[in-house]
Design an enzyme around this catalytic site. Sequence first.
Site, PDB file in Angstrom:
ATOM      1  N   CYS A  56       0.834  -1.196   0.000  1.00  0.00           N
ATOM      2  CA  CYS A  56       0.000   0.000   0.000  1.00  0.00           C
ATOM      3  C   CYS A  56       0.866   1.242   0.000  1.00  0.00           C
ATOM      4  O   CYS A  56       0.352   2.338   0.179  1.00  0.00           O
ATOM      5  CB  CYS A  56      -0.911   0.000   1.219  1.00  0.00           C
ATOM      6  SG  CYS A  56      -0.008   0.201   2.766  1.00  0.00           S
ATOM      7  N   CYS A  59       4.831   1.523   4.018  1.00  0.00           N
ATOM      8  CA  CYS A  59       6.152   1.445   4.644  1.00  0.00           C
ATOM      9  C   CYS A  59       7.072   2.524   4.085  1.00  0.00           C
ATOM     10  O   CYS A  59       7.943   3.027   4.793  1.00  0.00           O
ATOM     11  CB  CYS A  59       6.740   0.043   4.501  1.00  0.00           C
ATOM     12  SG  CYS A  59       5.838  -1.172   5.503  1.00  0.00           S
ATOM     13  N   CYS A 152       3.722  -7.386   4.990  1.00  0.00           N
ATOM     14  CA  CYS A 152       3.426  -8.013   3.695  1.00  0.00           C
ATOM     15  C   CYS A 152       4.671  -8.677   3.124  1.00  0.00           C
ATOM     16  O   CYS A 152       4.621  -9.819   2.663  1.00  0.00           O
ATOM     17  CB  CYS A 152       2.870  -6.978   2.717  1.00  0.00           C
ATOM     18  SG  CYS A 152       1.362  -6.180   3.283  1.00  0.00           S
ATOM     19  N   CYS A 186       2.685  -3.064  10.399  1.00  0.00           N
ATOM     20  CA  CYS A 186       1.765  -2.546   9.390  1.00  0.00           C
ATOM     21  C   CYS A 186       1.331  -1.152   9.817  1.00  0.00           C
ATOM     22  O   CYS A 186       0.355  -0.995  10.504  1.00  0.00           O
ATOM     23  CB  CYS A 186       0.552  -3.455   9.227  1.00  0.00           C
ATOM     24  SG  CYS A 186      -0.468  -3.020   7.814  1.00  0.00           S
ATOM     25  N   HIS A 223       2.671  -6.571  26.027  1.00  0.00           N
ATOM     26  CA  HIS A 223       1.915  -6.576  27.288  1.00  0.00           C
ATOM     27  C   HIS A 223       2.831  -6.363  28.499  1.00  0.00           C
ATOM     28  O   HIS A 223       2.433  -5.758  29.484  1.00  0.00           O
ATOM     29  CB  HIS A 223       1.198  -7.924  27.392  1.00  0.00           C
ATOM     30  CG  HIS A 223       0.138  -8.001  28.443  1.00  0.00           C
ATOM     31  ND1 HIS A 223      -0.868  -7.075  28.552  1.00  0.00           N
ATOM     32  CD2 HIS A 223      -0.087  -8.925  29.420  1.00  0.00           C
ATOM     33  CE1 HIS A 223      -1.656  -7.423  29.561  1.00  0.00           C
ATOM     34  NE2 HIS A 223      -1.204  -8.536  30.105  1.00  0.00           N
ATOM     35  N   CYS A 226       3.561  -2.540  28.745  1.00  0.00           N
ATOM     36  CA  CYS A 226       2.450  -1.647  28.427  1.00  0.00           C
ATOM     37  C   CYS A 226       2.213  -0.630  29.535  1.00  0.00           C
ATOM     38  O   CYS A 226       2.249  -0.956  30.718  1.00  0.00           O
ATOM     39  CB  CYS A 226       1.172  -2.457  28.202  1.00  0.00           C
ATOM     40  SG  CYS A 226      -0.227  -1.420  27.741  1.00  0.00           S
ATOM     41  N   CYS A 251      -7.232  -0.935  31.051  1.00  0.00           N
ATOM     42  CA  CYS A 251      -6.664  -1.925  30.129  1.00  0.00           C
ATOM     43  C   CYS A 251      -7.650  -2.215  28.988  1.00  0.00           C
ATOM     44  O   CYS A 251      -8.870  -2.226  29.176  1.00  0.00           O
ATOM     45  CB  CYS A 251      -6.359  -3.210  30.896  1.00  0.00           C
ATOM     46  SG  CYS A 251      -5.825  -4.558  29.814  1.00  0.00           S
ATOM     47  N   CYS A 257      -7.478  -5.700  22.554  1.00  0.00           N
ATOM     48  CA  CYS A 257      -6.037  -5.437  22.479  1.00  0.00           C
ATOM     49  C   CYS A 257      -5.275  -6.759  22.370  1.00  0.00           C
ATOM     50  O   CYS A 257      -5.492  -7.686  23.140  1.00  0.00           O
ATOM     51  CB  CYS A 257      -5.556  -4.667  23.694  1.00  0.00           C
ATOM     52  SG  CYS A 257      -3.783  -4.303  23.620  1.00  0.00           S
ATOM     53  N   CYS A 266       7.187  -1.360  20.575  1.00  0.00           N
ATOM     54  CA  CYS A 266       6.260  -0.220  20.448  1.00  0.00           C
ATOM     55  C   CYS A 266       6.077   0.553  21.769  1.00  0.00           C
ATOM     56  O   CYS A 266       6.081   1.780  21.755  1.00  0.00           O
ATOM     57  CB  CYS A 266       4.892  -0.667  19.937  1.00  0.00           C
ATOM     58  SG  CYS A 266       4.846  -1.085  18.183  1.00  0.00           S
ATOM     59  N   CYS A 278      -0.483   2.738  19.579  1.00  0.00           N
ATOM     60  CA  CYS A 278      -1.885   2.334  19.479  1.00  0.00           C
ATOM     61  C   CYS A 278      -2.597   2.307  20.828  1.00  0.00           C
ATOM     62  O   CYS A 278      -3.746   2.735  20.949  1.00  0.00           O
ATOM     63  CB  CYS A 278      -1.982   0.993  18.762  1.00  0.00           C
ATOM     64  SG  CYS A 278      -1.393   1.082  17.058  1.00  0.00           S
ATOM     65  N   CYS A 285      -3.673  -2.696  20.672  1.00  0.00           N
ATOM     66  CA  CYS A 285      -2.772  -3.270  19.669  1.00  0.00           C
ATOM     67  C   CYS A 285      -3.570  -4.245  18.795  1.00  0.00           C
ATOM     68  O   CYS A 285      -4.462  -4.938  19.289  1.00  0.00           O
ATOM     69  CB  CYS A 285      -1.662  -4.004  20.420  1.00  0.00           C
ATOM     70  SG  CYS A 285      -0.640  -5.103  19.420  1.00  0.00           S
ATOM     71  N   CYS A 288       0.032  -6.287  14.591  1.00  0.00           N
ATOM     72  CA  CYS A 288       0.438  -6.156  13.190  1.00  0.00           C
ATOM     73  C   CYS A 288       1.859  -6.628  12.894  1.00  0.00           C
ATOM     74  O   CYS A 288       2.228  -6.705  11.732  1.00  0.00           O
ATOM     75  CB  CYS A 288       0.223  -4.731  12.697  1.00  0.00           C
ATOM     76  SG  CYS A 288       1.415  -3.525  13.300  1.00  0.00           S
TER      77      CYS A 288
END
Lengths: 361, 513
Positions: A56, A59, A152, A186, A223, A226, A251, A257, A266, A278, A285, A288
């Site tokens: 798409c 990236c 991908c 993603c 997790h 987080c 949470c 999630c 992340c 996210c 989450c 991805c």
Amino acid sequence: MSRELFREVSRRDFLKICGGVAAALGLSEMSASEVAEVLAASAKKPPVVWLEFGSCSGCSTSFLNADSPNAVDVILNHLSVRYIEVIMAAQGAQTEEVLHETIEKEAGNYIAVIEGAVPTLDGYGMIADRNFYDVLKEVAAKAKAVIALGSCAAYGGIPAAKPNPGQVKPVSEIIGKEKVINIPGCAANPSWLISTVVHVLMFGMPELDSFGRPKFIYGQCIHDNCERRASFDEGMYVEKYGDTEVGRDYCLVKVGCKGPNTHSNCPQIRWNGSKSWCVAVGAGCIGCVEPSFPDAFMPFHDRLPDLALPGWAGIRADADLIGTVLGAATAIGIGVHAVGAAAKGKLGKRAAHEEQAKTEA
Amino acid sequence: MSQIITVDPVNRIEGHLKIQVEVENNKVVNAWTMGTLYRGLEQILRGRKAEDAVLISQRACGVCPIPYATAGSKAIEMAYGIDIPENARILRNIINGFQFLGSHILHFYHLVALDYVDPTAVAQYTGNDPELLDLKSLIQSGDTAPFTPRWDHDFRLPTDINIVATKHYIEAVRMYQRVGEAIALLGGKFPHVVGIVAGGMTPKVTPTLVTELIGYAKELKDFIDTKYVPDVLAVAPYYIDYGNIGVGPGNFLAYGAFEGADRDPYNGLLPRGVIMDGDINNVQEFDQSRIVEHVAYSYYQDGNPRHPGDGVTEPKFTGVPSDPRRGEKYSWLKAPRYNTKAMEVGPLARMLVRQDPNLLDLAAKLKIGPSVLARIAARALEAQLIANNILNWITELKPDGKVPCAQYKPGSGRGYGLDEAPRGAIGHWLEAEGGRITNYQMIIPTGWNASPRDITGQPGPYEIAMIGTEIKDLSRPIELTRIIRSYDPCIACAVHVVDLEKERIAAKFTIGC
């Protein structure tokens, strides 16, 4: 792949790279003389070929959102990006000439970045009337390393979701695994790409997990790190979007999630100038970066089927009971978050993954 | 004698595109645009929970995912009868507004500018700007990838404008990052967001959020007012012939975006409407039942032209035509038509449907038609318009600290979501039963603009825009790529397949939306 493979590549330029990436790699631990030597060196910039297949363009877009260093800094000062469809000036047949010239003149020297999955049906993805898979084979054959950027390219990702209409495959299934570093996501966080390239050029191949991902990026469960973990442990959940009151962030596992089954940094490095990620916006989450994304993570807003919540009414309500179980759980080496699962006599995927990791180690 | 000229790939766009033209005496007499990738997202959505469409469909496009998420959410909200909170409506305007600003800035500086601006002029730079000095040393070292090689036979700007525009090219990357940050505050990250959900939005509307958004909006407005728009106006006079090159079909379509509190798509900042046959002051109402899609020249099993909801789409790749004049199938894109006509969508369409006085004044002053320059100018002026309004929208927010999302129960129903992406009108059609998708259809902007011929032989907008163009140097047809890029193609979005099963969906939507 051996580390020696990368030694000839100019790895010095990259030390100029500042900020978060350098810190993430622990570059500050280098001696002053090493740093000085590196900064003094003015080697040729490492050549890069960036190909877009069944993607798409996200990236590429994500790379343009790189923060430290930013995309222009990378292109001006650190990498010689010879072929990158989304920004290169060359046009038409000229772009093909650039590609072939780079493959020949920089054989064994260039890094190939592949974005997008690879359709395996004739005509389902072409550049200059050639099927993507043929272009990929040609480019990969003489590359020093191949980075499969984004879910991908790494695993098939979105277009490979059932029923996989274009019969797409990930890069490693077309050219084999030995040269490939997977950087799923993603989109892929630009920091993941740049820090991996830095690793390749300065220290050689990063250590990869069983899914071909660099462990320094994908080695920890979301997790575990987080910012809403305390709410999970205390049994305070968002039941539906929009039901929470002002104040504490609950949470998100009950609104789907996938953090307990997802592995990336992340929560630490966050996204877009570290402004957010996210979970921070209260949506959770979606998993991805995982090989089974997206099929295994849909419905995205449904709670993970095998995720047990701690306690029955939360740790506070059953502190004594949980405390007892906790002792036993710790003794057998399971994290606190698996307490509920252990108490109910079933281990989630998350705990199973940890066990597997221990076995592998 | 005529000859065929091919440009493949057309780069500095999103996705994979090939163009071919037939040339006689350096003049284009025929043209073909060919989408060269197939992905098939709608097929993937079948059987999933409706809410998953919001997250999957935006992955059609990594450049403008936001309007996919909003169009998908709107379709679900219509199907399930959900009324979203005011704060959610406003946040969606803001997040899509930032999406427009980022996409338009990216388009002008990073996709289009290298056709007009010569960054190697920086070799003559004598100032102290560290980034320009970096570029200068790059040029002197001889490693100027990816800014060379290029087609360099038609650069017309004086050195000082080249240098200033190049400086802004570098700054624009930082602006693009700011856009990403602003979107991430509302969506979690960019590209691809999680914060837009059926029922509303997930971030809490706090005073902190409002304050940060104001900061981003002001920074972007400043860049657009003092750099983007002035740069476009500075470059335009040197390429004024492009004010009459690349004129499209003269039919324009806008679904409309940025609705106000009345939620009337005909009354938003960018209103809904249609302009036909070059009658640019006559804006008509839009009627979705007049859309049909053709596959006569597309890689699908032949069938009659159908409303997009008919969904008879069976991929059938028949090979790349050795000569496009033979009349064989040549593109993965289908050919949507409105009232039998090829339609242009995008900033020029929206600003004309809006009858935007700034654009109409500028066009009159420069004496330009609906051309390459008009598209680039419309995009810049639209960015300015949106930047001004984002600040207003932010002040409309009520920072109550709550998540602006309506509660609802999934069920069965049909709905559609019409919105605008930076590069044009986007529509999603959804049918759900028991919370699961039974059919999903998208018609996206580049599907209109880059469409191939229809069954009557009527070319698509890109093709029409190229026909008649004089090419100075047949080995370097920069006139053609300037035309194509002025539309801001997103082929990645355009090539998806619709449903394999012969179900009618949008045909069931009798409401004249």
